[in-house]
Design an enzyme around this catalytic site. Structure first.
Site, PDB file in Angstrom:
ATOM      1  N   ASP A   1       0.416  -1.431   0.112  1.00 45.27           N
ATOM      2  CA  ASP A   1       0.082  -0.194  -0.213  1.00 45.27           C
ATOM      3  C   ASP A   1       1.199   1.629   0.280  1.00 45.27           C
ATOM      4  O   ASP A   1       1.477   1.217   1.137  1.00 45.27           O
ATOM      5  CB  ASP A   1      -0.970  -0.224   1.334  1.00 45.27           C
ATOM      6  CG  ASP A   1      -1.958  -0.874   1.173  1.00 45.27           C
ATOM      7  OD1 ASP A   1      -2.649  -1.439   0.008  1.00 45.27           O
ATOM      8  OD2 ASP A   1      -2.786  -1.382   2.428  1.00 45.27           O
TER       9      ASP A   1
ATOM     10  N   MET B   1       3.235  16.033 -10.658  1.00 43.67           N
ATOM     11  CA  MET B   1       2.877  16.087  -9.604  1.00 43.67           C
ATOM     12  C   MET B   1       3.504  15.597  -8.469  1.00 43.67           C
ATOM     13  O   MET B   1       4.045  14.590  -8.545  1.00 43.67           O
ATOM     14  CB  MET B   1       1.401  16.067  -9.320  1.00 43.67           C
ATOM     15  CG  MET B   1       0.467  16.691 -10.338  1.00 43.67           C
ATOM     16  SD  MET B   1      -1.178  15.654 -10.118  1.00 43.67           S
ATOM     17  CE  MET B   1      -1.319  14.113 -11.717  1.00 43.67           C
TER      18      MET B   1
ATOM     19  N   GLY C   1      -3.668  -5.241   2.329  1.00 40.34           N
ATOM     20  CA  GLY C   1      -4.367  -7.205   2.518  1.00 40.34           C
ATOM     21  C   GLY C   1      -5.233  -7.129   3.112  1.00 40.34           C
ATOM     22  O   GLY C   1      -4.973  -6.685   4.290  1.00 40.34           O
TER      23      GLY C   1
ATOM     24  N   GLY D   1      -6.084  -9.434   5.037  1.00 40.28           N
ATOM     25  CA  GLY D   1      -5.650 -10.332   6.612  1.00 40.28           C
ATOM     26  C   GLY D   1      -4.809  -9.790   6.736  1.00 40.28           C
ATOM     27  O   GLY D   1      -4.269  -9.802   7.773  1.00 40.28           O
TER      28      GLY D   1
ATOM     29  N   LEU E   1     -21.894   0.293   7.830  1.00 39.23           N
ATOM     30  CA  LEU E   1     -22.523   0.762   6.530  1.00 39.23           C
ATOM     31  C   LEU E   1     -21.668   1.948   6.576  1.00 39.23           C
ATOM     32  O   LEU E   1     -22.348   3.027   6.744  1.00 39.23           O
ATOM     33  CB  LEU E   1     -23.737   1.034   7.125  1.00 39.23           C
ATOM     34  CG  LEU E   1     -25.056  -0.341   7.122  1.00 39.23           C
ATOM     35  CD1 LEU E   1     -26.086   0.286   8.921  1.00 39.23           C
ATOM     36  CD2 LEU E   1     -25.108  -0.550   5.964  1.00 39.23           C
TER      37      LEU E   1
ATOM     38  N   ASP F   1     -10.768  -3.064   8.239  1.00 41.77           N
ATOM     39  CA  ASP F   1     -10.357  -3.921   8.719  1.00 41.77           C
ATOM     40  C   ASP F   1      -9.885  -4.153  10.012  1.00 41.77           C
ATOM     41  O   ASP F   1      -9.822  -4.742  10.338  1.00 41.77           O
ATOM     42  CB  ASP F   1      -8.716  -4.367   7.776  1.00 41.77           C
ATOM     43  CG  ASP F   1      -9.196  -4.819   6.411  1.00 41.77           C
ATOM     44  OD1 ASP F   1      -9.725  -5.720   5.588  1.00 41.77           O
ATOM     45  OD2 ASP F   1      -8.137  -3.615   5.578  1.00 41.77           O
TER      46      ASP F   1
END
Length: 311
Positions: free
Chosen positions: A17, A31, A42, A44, A227, A258
């Site tokens: 990430d 930029m 990920g 897990g 939600l 997560d």
């Protein structure tokens, strides 16, 4: 395979990430960014990271290969996570999150990732045929080459070995995972539940009924529907708990689901009742929203928010 840890996680399509910020996004211009971060990601993997912050240990099982896999392993070492890689020929993917200050907007980019060969998938199944743990978290998208019922097959193996299985996926991963009967808890977002059912689910009653059908079909014993800004809903055969989201400063939604799941599973593994574990999830999801970029929930924020997560 016995790890002597109560929780294990599996991430079939992990990612490095990458996140950074820019003043403004323009097409066709270079930029300059700042606040650059590299984290192992990920579903897990993120769950294991939050559990480690909470004082637990959840070994990470994951596919990894190529230059990206080597970098990914290094990032896991930086976070002091217990690694259980499954080698593949393809290279681990990179996901990118860019925050634009001018528009106060977050842009997220990801790729399909490597294709898993039949032999690599067979190696994964062989490992989980003998894995022993109390809780197994199956989280994240399915990579190419892995069958649609992959999570259902893994859940059946784990349940037969005495583990309680937690599923968090989308698309064919969610649908295939719920095609069996080995799941203890499934955590879809509202968008994922809508895609799974093919329905609008525009009211709380609609959402609760859709979750209830998953339970009554025997696909999962409990369903926790996140939600977003509207909180979350927990449905089981004999329970229906609706909690609102907590009012916090929103900096990034990345990792909120997560973090929610990690705190809930950690609480369950410690003997908490599922309603109490659900409150821990609400607090952790809100704590994650407070962190920028690809940051996850911090224990001090979870502890501070937990008393407010009672509805």
């Amino acid at each position: 395979m016995v790890d002597n840890f109560p929780i294990a996680t599996l991430t079939l399509n992990p990612a490095i990430d990458l996140s950074f910020a820019v003043d403004r996004i323009y097409p066709l211009h270079k930029m300059r960014g700042d606040s650059e971060r590299h984290d192992p990601g990920g579903g897990g993997i993120n769950v294991s990271r939050v559990i480690a912050r909470l004082g637990g240990t959840a070994p990470c099982h994951y596919f990894a290969g190529g230059p990206g896999g080597a970098a990914f392993d290094h990032l896991l070492d930086r976070h002091q996570l217990v690694k259980r890689p499954i080698p593949i020929c393809g290279s681990t993917r990179i996901s990118t999150t860019v925050y634009e200050r001018a528009g106060d907007a977050e842009y997220r980019f990801t790729t399909d990732g490597p294709e898993i060969s039949p032999g690599e998938w067979a190696t994964c199944l062989e490992r989980f045929r003998s894995l022993r743990c109390s809780w197994l978290v199956l989280s994240g998208t399915l990579p190419r080459g892995v069958p649609d019922n992959a999570y259902a097959e893994l859940a059946a193996m784990a349940a037969a070995n005495g583990a309680k299985v937690v599923l968090d996926s989308s698309g064919r991963g969610l649908a295939g995972g719920l095609s069996g009967s080995g799941v203890f808890l499934v955590k879809p977002s509202l968008g994922e539940l809508r895609a799974f059912t093919g329905q609008d689910l525009s009211t709380d009653r609609d959402i609760a009924q859709a979750a209830g059908r998953i339970v009554s079909a025997g696909s999962a014993r409990h369903v926790a529907v996140t939600l977003g800004a509207d909180g979350a809903l927990l449905v089981g055969a004999d329970r229906h708990v609706r909690l609102p989201a907590l009012e916090v400063e929103r900096r990034s939604a990345v990792g909120a689901g997560d973090s929610f799941l990690a705190a809930m599973v950690f609480a369950l593994s410690g003997g908490r009742a599922i309603e109490e574990a659900f409150r821990h999830g609400i607090a952790a999801g809100a704590a994650a929203v407070m962190t920028p970029g690809t940051g996850l929930a911090e224990p001090r924020d979870i502890e501070r928010l937990l008393p407010l997560a009672g509805g």
